[in-house]
Design a protein around this motif. Structure first.
Motif, PDB file in Angstrom:
ATOM      1  N   ALA A   1       6.430  25.490  36.530  1.00 32.83           N
ATOM      2  CA  ALA A   1       5.968  26.236  35.357  1.00 32.83           C
ATOM      3  C   ALA A   1       4.516  26.655  35.506  1.00 32.83           C
ATOM      4  O   ALA A   1       4.141  27.790  35.167  1.00 32.83           O
ATOM      5  CB  ALA A   1       6.152  25.378  34.100  1.00 32.83           C
ATOM      6  N   VAL A   2       3.689  25.766  36.030  1.00 28.43           N
ATOM      7  CA  VAL A   2       2.258  26.078  36.184  1.00 28.43           C
ATOM      8  C   VAL A   2       2.030  26.975  37.400  1.00 28.43           C
ATOM      9  O   VAL A   2       1.302  27.971  37.327  1.00 28.43           O
ATOM     10  CB  VAL A   2       1.434  24.778  36.319  1.00 28.43           C
ATOM     11  CG1 VAL A   2      -0.026  25.111  36.622  1.00 28.43           C
ATOM     12  CG2 VAL A   2       1.545  23.943  35.054  1.00 28.43           C
ATOM     13  N   ALA A   3       2.666  26.631  38.511  1.00 32.80           N
ATOM     14  CA  ALA A   3       2.441  27.370  39.753  1.00 32.80           C
ATOM     15  C   ALA A   3       2.851  28.831  39.636  1.00 32.80           C
ATOM     16  O   ALA A   3       2.192  29.721  40.189  1.00 32.80           O
ATOM     17  CB  ALA A   3       3.195  26.712  40.903  1.00 32.80           C
ATOM     18  N   SER A   4       3.948  29.091  38.929  1.00 34.71           N
ATOM     19  CA  SER A   4       4.451  30.467  38.810  1.00 34.71           C
ATOM     20  C   SER A   4       3.423  31.413  38.226  1.00 34.71           C
ATOM     21  O   SER A   4       3.436  32.615  38.513  1.00 34.71           O
ATOM     22  CB  SER A   4       5.719  30.488  37.949  1.00 34.71           C
ATOM     23  OG  SER A   4       6.760  29.773  38.566  1.00 34.71           O
TER      24      SER A   4
ATOM     25  N   ASN B   1      16.253  23.041  41.940  1.00 35.57           N
ATOM     26  CA  ASN B   1      16.650  24.411  41.614  1.00 35.57           C
ATOM     27  C   ASN B   1      15.504  25.105  40.892  1.00 35.57           C
ATOM     28  O   ASN B   1      15.189  24.787  39.750  1.00 35.57           O
ATOM     29  CB  ASN B   1      17.900  24.391  40.723  1.00 35.57           C
ATOM     30  CG  ASN B   1      18.426  25.796  40.448  1.00 35.57           C
ATOM     31  OD1 ASN B   1      17.888  26.778  40.950  1.00 35.57           O
ATOM     32  ND2 ASN B   1      19.474  25.897  39.663  1.00 35.57           N
ATOM     33  N   ALA B   2      14.864  26.045  41.588  1.00 32.81           N
ATOM     34  CA  ALA B   2      13.708  26.737  41.009  1.00 32.81           C
ATOM     35  C   ALA B   2      13.734  28.200  41.427  1.00 32.81           C
ATOM     36  O   ALA B   2      12.802  28.693  42.060  1.00 32.81           O
ATOM     37  CB  ALA B   2      12.419  26.057  41.443  1.00 32.81           C
ATOM     38  N   THR B   3      14.811  28.876  41.070  1.00 33.70           N
ATOM     39  CA  THR B   3      14.982  30.270  41.468  1.00 33.70           C
ATOM     40  C   THR B   3      13.826  31.142  40.990  1.00 33.70           C
ATOM     41  O   THR B   3      13.331  32.002  41.723  1.00 33.70           O
ATOM     42  CB  THR B   3      16.305  30.826  40.925  1.00 33.70           C
ATOM     43  OG1 THR B   3      17.387  30.006  41.386  1.00 33.70           O
ATOM     44  CG2 THR B   3      16.526  32.257  41.394  1.00 33.70           C
ATOM     45  N   GLY B   4      13.387  30.919  39.766  1.00 28.15           N
ATOM     46  CA  GLY B   4      12.287  31.709  39.224  1.00 28.15           C
ATOM     47  C   GLY B   4      11.019  31.542  40.025  1.00 28.15           C
ATOM     48  O   GLY B   4      10.301  32.520  40.287  1.00 28.15           O
ATOM     49  N   LEU B   5      10.742  30.321  40.439  1.00 30.81           N
ATOM     50  CA  LEU B   5       9.549  30.065  41.244  1.00 30.81           C
ATOM     51  C   LEU B   5       9.660  30.739  42.599  1.00 30.81           C
ATOM     52  O   LEU B   5       8.686  31.347  43.083  1.00 30.81           O
ATOM     53  CB  LEU B   5       9.346  28.563  41.429  1.00 30.81           C
ATOM     54  CG  LEU B   5       8.189  28.159  42.347  1.00 30.81           C
ATOM     55  CD1 LEU B   5       6.854  28.629  41.783  1.00 30.81           C
ATOM     56  CD2 LEU B   5       8.166  26.648  42.568  1.00 30.81           C
ATOM     57  N   PHE B   6      10.828  30.662  43.224  1.00 28.78           N
ATOM     58  CA  PHE B   6      11.000  31.298  44.533  1.00 28.78           C
ATOM     59  C   PHE B   6      10.847  32.812  44.426  1.00 28.78           C
ATOM     60  O   PHE B   6      10.288  33.454  45.327  1.00 28.78           O
ATOM     61  CB  PHE B   6      12.357  30.929  45.134  1.00 28.78           C
ATOM     62  CG  PHE B   6      12.340  29.632  45.886  1.00 28.78           C
ATOM     63  CD1 PHE B   6      12.045  29.606  47.245  1.00 28.78           C
ATOM     64  CD2 PHE B   6      12.591  28.436  45.245  1.00 28.78           C
ATOM     65  CE1 PHE B   6      12.016  28.406  47.948  1.00 28.78           C
ATOM     66  CE2 PHE B   6      12.563  27.228  45.928  1.00 28.78           C
ATOM     67  CZ  PHE B   6      12.278  27.216  47.288  1.00 28.78           C
ATOM     68  N   ASP B   7      11.336  33.394  43.348  1.00 29.64           N
ATOM     69  CA  ASP B   7      11.145  34.832  43.143  1.00 29.64           C
ATOM     70  C   ASP B   7       9.655  35.158  43.047  1.00 29.64           C
ATOM     71  O   ASP B   7       9.177  36.140  43.628  1.00 29.64           O
ATOM     72  CB  ASP B   7      11.848  35.281  41.855  1.00 29.64           C
ATOM     73  CG  ASP B   7      13.352  35.380  42.020  1.00 29.64           C
ATOM     74  OD1 ASP B   7      13.832  35.400  43.165  1.00 29.64           O
ATOM     75  OD2 ASP B   7      14.047  35.437  40.989  1.00 29.64           O
ATOM     76  N   ALA B   8       8.940  34.327  42.310  1.00 23.17           N
ATOM     77  CA  ALA B   8       7.503  34.553  42.138  1.00 23.17           C
ATOM     78  C   ALA B   8       6.756  34.366  43.459  1.00 23.17           C
ATOM     79  O   ALA B   8       5.825  35.120  43.769  1.00 23.17           O
ATOM     80  CB  ALA B   8       6.951  33.602  41.080  1.00 23.17           C
ATOM     81  N   ILE B   9       7.169  33.369  44.251  1.00 21.11           N
ATOM     82  CA  ILE B   9       6.530  33.150  45.557  1.00 21.11           C
ATOM     83  C   ILE B   9       6.766  34.347  46.466  1.00 21.11           C
ATOM     84  O   ILE B   9       5.862  34.804  47.160  1.00 21.11           O
ATOM     85  CB  ILE B   9       7.072  31.859  46.210  1.00 21.11           C
ATOM     86  CG1 ILE B   9       6.563  30.636  45.441  1.00 21.11           C
ATOM     87  CG2 ILE B   9       6.641  31.780  47.681  1.00 21.11           C
ATOM     88  CD1 ILE B   9       7.138  29.321  45.929  1.00 21.11           C
TER      89      ILE B   9
END
Length: 201
Positions: A19-22, A46-54
């Motif tokens: 949540a913070v890193a994104s 499972n962190a699809t949103g984070l991977f998209d942001a990365i």
């Protein structure tokens, strides 16, 4: 990435980190982007949103990545099964351009990424087989099979029971399976104590 290295799953912690890193990835250096992706992939969060942001943060800055960092990131996206088609295309294009500069370890990581692409994004694979062949050759050069005593004992026991099989069967893709019956498509993998015990001295 310490939790990833230790293989420790801490879902609530990783959710908080995601949540913070994104929202702050623009502040991350290339190594930090890769370390974050690698840690989440390794622990299976499972962190699809984070991977998209990365991916959104990394792809425009790929020139900042050294070869190993780039290879690690590609591996993480494959392991987490989180890459999108357009992201896959950019990564593969970069691999082709920089191919002569990668070592076998890095090419082996890209081979695993390639297998992921073949499975999840087959349309992104080039019809030219030279890239896949080169990646596979590097992967095979890095693949050193060291059967354990437990694996040999299990194989012998199964043969005594009448289950004939090929020991350390190598698939067309170059992956080694502990024991297999290629005709029936049955296989057995032996997971001994090292799979479950960490930091035992």
């Amino acid at each position: 990435s310490a939790f990833g290295t230790a293989g420790v799953k801490a879902p609530e912690l990783f959710e908080a980190i995601a949540a913070v890193a994104s929202t702050r990835l623009s502040e991350f250096k290339s190594q930090h982007l890769t370390n974050t992706a690698w840690a989440f992939a390794t622990v299976g969060v499972n962190a699809t949103g984070l991977f998209d942001a990365i991916a959104d943060a990394a792809i425009p800055r790929l020139r900042e990545f050294d070869l190993q960092t780039f290879a690690n990131m590609a591996w993480a996206f494959a392991y987490a099964s989180c890459a999108k088609s357009d992201q896959v295309a950019v990564i593969l294009e970069t691999v082709v351009k920089a191919y002569p500069y990668f070592n076998d370890i890095e090419l082996s990581q890209f081979y695993l990424f390639w297998q992921y692409v073949r499975s999840e994004h087959p349309h992104a694979c080039s019809s030219d087989s030279r890239l896949e062949d080169g990646l596979r050759e590097a992967f095979l050069r890095q693949s050193v099979v060291r059967p354990s005593r437990l694996q040999r004992d299990v194989s012998a026991a199964l043969r005594e029971l009448g289950w004939t099989h090929t020991f350390e069967y190598v698939t067309e893709e170059g992956f080694s399976v502990d024991m297999a019956q290629p005709g029936s498509k049955h296989a057995i993998e032996v997971d001994g104590p090292p799979h479950y015990v960490k930091d035992v001295r």
